[in-house]
Design a protein around this motif. Structure first.
Motif, PDB file in Angstrom:
ATOM      1  N   GLN A  50      -3.769 -22.053  27.786  1.00 54.02           N
ATOM      2  CA  GLN A  50      -3.157 -21.014  28.610  1.00 54.02           C
ATOM      3  C   GLN A  50      -2.614 -21.583  29.915  1.00 54.02           C
ATOM      4  OE1 GLN A  50      -6.608 -18.587  28.683  1.00 54.02           O
ATOM      5  NE2 GLN A  50      -5.994 -17.310  26.934  1.00 54.02           N
ATOM      6  N   LEU A  51      -3.368 -22.482  30.534  1.00 54.34           N
ATOM      7  CA  LEU A  51      -2.900 -23.071  31.792  1.00 54.34           C
ATOM      8  C   LEU A  51      -1.698 -23.979  31.584  1.00 54.34           C
ATOM      9  CD1 LEU A  51      -6.334 -23.880  33.471  1.00 54.34           C
ATOM     10  CD2 LEU A  51      -4.754 -22.042  34.058  1.00 54.34           C
ATOM     11  N   GLU A  52      -1.685 -24.754  30.482  1.00 49.84           N
ATOM     12  CA  GLU A  52      -0.537 -25.628  30.222  1.00 49.84           C
ATOM     13  C   GLU A  52       0.728 -24.819  29.962  1.00 49.84           C
ATOM     14  OE1 GLU A  52      -1.813 -28.039  26.995  1.00 49.84           O
ATOM     15  OE2 GLU A  52      -2.803 -29.549  28.277  1.00 49.84           O
ATOM     16  N   GLU A  71       7.831 -19.980  36.569  1.00 49.51           N
ATOM     17  CA  GLU A  71       8.595 -18.829  37.065  1.00 49.51           C
ATOM     18  C   GLU A  71       8.396 -17.605  36.185  1.00 49.51           C
ATOM     19  OE1 GLU A  71      10.921 -21.216  34.194  1.00 49.51           O
ATOM     20  OE2 GLU A  71       9.800 -21.637  36.046  1.00 49.51           O
ATOM     21  N   ASP A  72       8.004 -17.818  34.929  1.00 51.43           N
ATOM     22  CA  ASP A  72       7.786 -16.692  34.026  1.00 51.43           C
ATOM     23  C   ASP A  72       6.314 -16.304  33.916  1.00 51.43           C
ATOM     24  OD1 ASP A  72      10.489 -16.728  33.464  1.00 51.43           O
ATOM     25  OD2 ASP A  72      10.253 -18.118  31.761  1.00 51.43           O
ATOM     26  N   GLN A  80      -1.902 -11.503  34.793  1.00 58.31           N
ATOM     27  CA  GLN A  80      -2.045 -11.575  33.344  1.00 58.31           C
ATOM     28  C   GLN A  80      -2.736 -12.876  32.918  1.00 58.31           C
ATOM     29  OE1 GLN A  80       1.683 -11.237  31.265  1.00 58.31           O
ATOM     30  NE2 GLN A  80       0.721 -11.168  29.222  1.00 58.31           N
ATOM     31  N   LEU A  81      -2.395 -13.997  33.607  1.00 60.76           N
ATOM     32  CA  LEU A  81      -3.045 -15.266  33.301  1.00 60.76           C
ATOM     33  C   LEU A  81      -4.543 -15.207  33.601  1.00 60.76           C
ATOM     34  CD1 LEU A  81      -2.894 -18.257  32.509  1.00 60.76           C
ATOM     35  CD2 LEU A  81      -2.333 -18.781  34.902  1.00 60.76           C
ATOM     36  N   CYS A  82      -4.865 -14.589  34.726  1.00 64.25           N
ATOM     37  CA  CYS A  82      -6.299 -14.479  35.086  1.00 64.25           C
ATOM     38  C   CYS A  82      -7.046 -13.633  34.067  1.00 64.25           C
ATOM     39  CB  CYS A  82      -6.434 -13.869  36.483  1.00 64.25           C
ATOM     40  SG  CYS A  82      -5.855 -14.965  37.799  1.00 64.25           S
ATOM     41  N   ASP A  83      -6.408 -12.536  33.622  1.00 63.47           N
ATOM     42  CA  ASP A  83      -7.060 -11.700  32.612  1.00 63.47           C
ATOM     43  C   ASP A  83      -7.271 -12.468  31.317  1.00 63.47           C
ATOM     44  OD1 ASP A  83      -7.151  -9.599  34.348  1.00 63.47           O
ATOM     45  OD2 ASP A  83      -5.278  -8.674  33.644  1.00 63.47           O
TER      46      ASP A  83
END
Length: 453
Positions: A257-259, A266-267, A272-275
């Motif tokens: 997910q982090l990669e 920018e997208d 949402q990433l934290c969730d």
């Protein structure tokens, strides 16, 4: 030099030699004393015989000075003292000399003996002097003497004892060393085999001697210990493998997910990433917490023991749980234990039941009896779900670490396969048991703990 620098063979041989040598010395001294007393008694009898021969001449009035001839085998210094204390006759070697002694025999024995030193007798030695009295117009005293014997009686006797002591001590030392060497040979074989046992080949075992002695029991105990160590090593390997697998899954998901987010920053929607990442972090946190609990339980570190009301404890744990739970709790059931650990145990059982229940979980608390392991009675907690249940051949498998019968469903529900192993270990640390019993439907976990009086 310290005894610790010697081997067991050397120490035992040295101790045996010293003990035997000391006993031989004591025996030799006792023997010398006995021989000295026997020889002195014999010498005293011989001196007394010389005096009696002289007393015979005095009694017959045939006294002459120097005294009449005495047989060669009885030649001894002799003096005759008249009732006025004057030496009136003596053997040739004591002519013109004062009395050799001044003690008198006590009536009625009429004979007495003493060891006299520093007397007129020549040679600078102590002498055995015998005094005898004869009545002839008064008490006449006859003194006869002979040089006292040394404590060793004869030089040959002490030489024999010294040589005999040395030979006996050396013989016993050599025999003891040889016997100990033979007895310790199996121990050397055990030590040699232990040196070759490494973590890479824990299946090797030490040789067991045929003679069922102390070394036989030692070898069996060592092999039993090696069996337990091999089991622990196997368990540790499986544990490390399973733990690394469980940790790899959330870490891989987070990395992916982090990669992806880094490739298109920018997208990327940060909330949402934290969730997306938080569930994996929570999973890692749960695994770390369970591993820490298992480590504490494995080390056997006891928690604070206090009186715990199970009805109150279960009510608190069920109040924090989600889902429908039917409570059938008997009040006043108390045990002695770690409150937080028992809470963790009940919570794990309830969470496991809710994870697999179709609709309802039933928790029952009651008193039990009839088990000889619990003389004061039993506190029995039953957790029953209405799910698919657990097959009889898998009821012990679920208590293994990182074991999930339905891997995919358990992972989605958040289970990591450590809740039930932790629950059983907590139960056993409190002297209780946790088993799975037969039921009409679902899985029926039964916890038994000793009641507190």
């Amino acid at each position: 030099m310290k005894l610790g620098n010697y081997s067991i063979r050397g120490r035992l041989a040295l101790f045996t030699g010293l003990a035997v040598g000391a006993l031989c010395i004591v025996f030799s001294l006792v023997l010398l004393v006995a021989l000295n007393r026997m020889a002195t008694r014999s010498l005293t009898d011989e001196v007394t015989a010389v005096g009696e021969l002289t007393a015979y001449y005095v009694d017959r009035g045939e006294l002459s000075n120097p005294l009449p001839p005495i047989p060669q085998d009885l030649v001894r210094p002799v003096q005759v003292v008249d009732p006025h204390g004057r030496v009136v006759a003596a053997t040739k070697d004591l002519q013109g000399r004062p009395a050799m002694a001044h003690f008198l025999p006590r009536s009625p024995r009429r004979v007495a003996s003493q060891v006299v030193c520093d007397s007129i007798l020549t040679g600078g030695r102590c002498h055995v002097v015998v005094a005898q009295q004869v009545y002839r117009d008064g008490n006449w005293t006859i003194y006869s003497a002979a040089p006292a014997l040394p404590f060793y009686v004869y030089p040959g006797v002490i030489a024999i004892l010294v040589v005999g002591t040395a030979i006996l001590t050396l013989t016993v030392v050599c025999g003891a060393r040889r016997n100990v060497t033979s007895s310790l040979r199996p121990v050397e074989a055990i030590r040699s085999q232990l040196d070759h046992i490494r973590s890479t080949n824990p299946g090797r075992r030490v040789p067991v001697p045929t003679a069922k002695d102390e070394i036989y029991r030692l070898a069996r105990s060592v092999n039993q210990t090696l069996d337990r160590l091999e089991s622990v090593l196997d368990q540790q390997r499986r544990f490390c493998s399973d733990a690394s697998h469980e940790l790899r899954t959330p870490i891989t998901a987070m990395r992916t997910q982090l990669e992806v987010a880094l490739m298109a920053p920018e997208d990327t929607d940060v909330p949402q990433l934290c969730d997306a990442v938080l569930p994996s972090i929570e999973r890692l946190q749960a695994i770390a917490s369970d591993l820490q609990t298992l480590t504490r339980l494995d080390t056997g570190v006891p928690g604070d023991r206090q009186k715990v009301d199970l009805c109150e404890l279960i009510t608190m744990e069920l109040g924090a749980s989600n889902g429908k739970v039917v409570q059938r709790l008997l009040p006043g059931v108390t045990v002695l234990g770690d409150r937080s650990g028992l809470g963790r145990l009940v919570g794990n059982l309830v969470q496991n039941a809710q994870r697999h229940a179709s609709s309802t979980v039933t928790v029952t608390l009651r008193r039990g009896n009839g088990d000889p392991r619990f003389p004061l009675g039993i506190a029995e907690v039953e957790v029953l779900d209405d799910g698919d249940g657990i097959a009889a051949d898998q009821r012990e498998t679920v208590f293994r670490r990182f074991t999930r019968l339905d891997t995919a469903r358990s992972r989605v529900a958040g289970g990591v396969g450590l809740g039930l192993p932790i629950a059983r270990q907590i139960a056993e640390s409190h002297g209780g048991t946790l088993t799975i019993q037969d039921s009409d439907r679902g899985a029926r976990f039964v916890l038994r703990l000793p009641l507190h009086s």
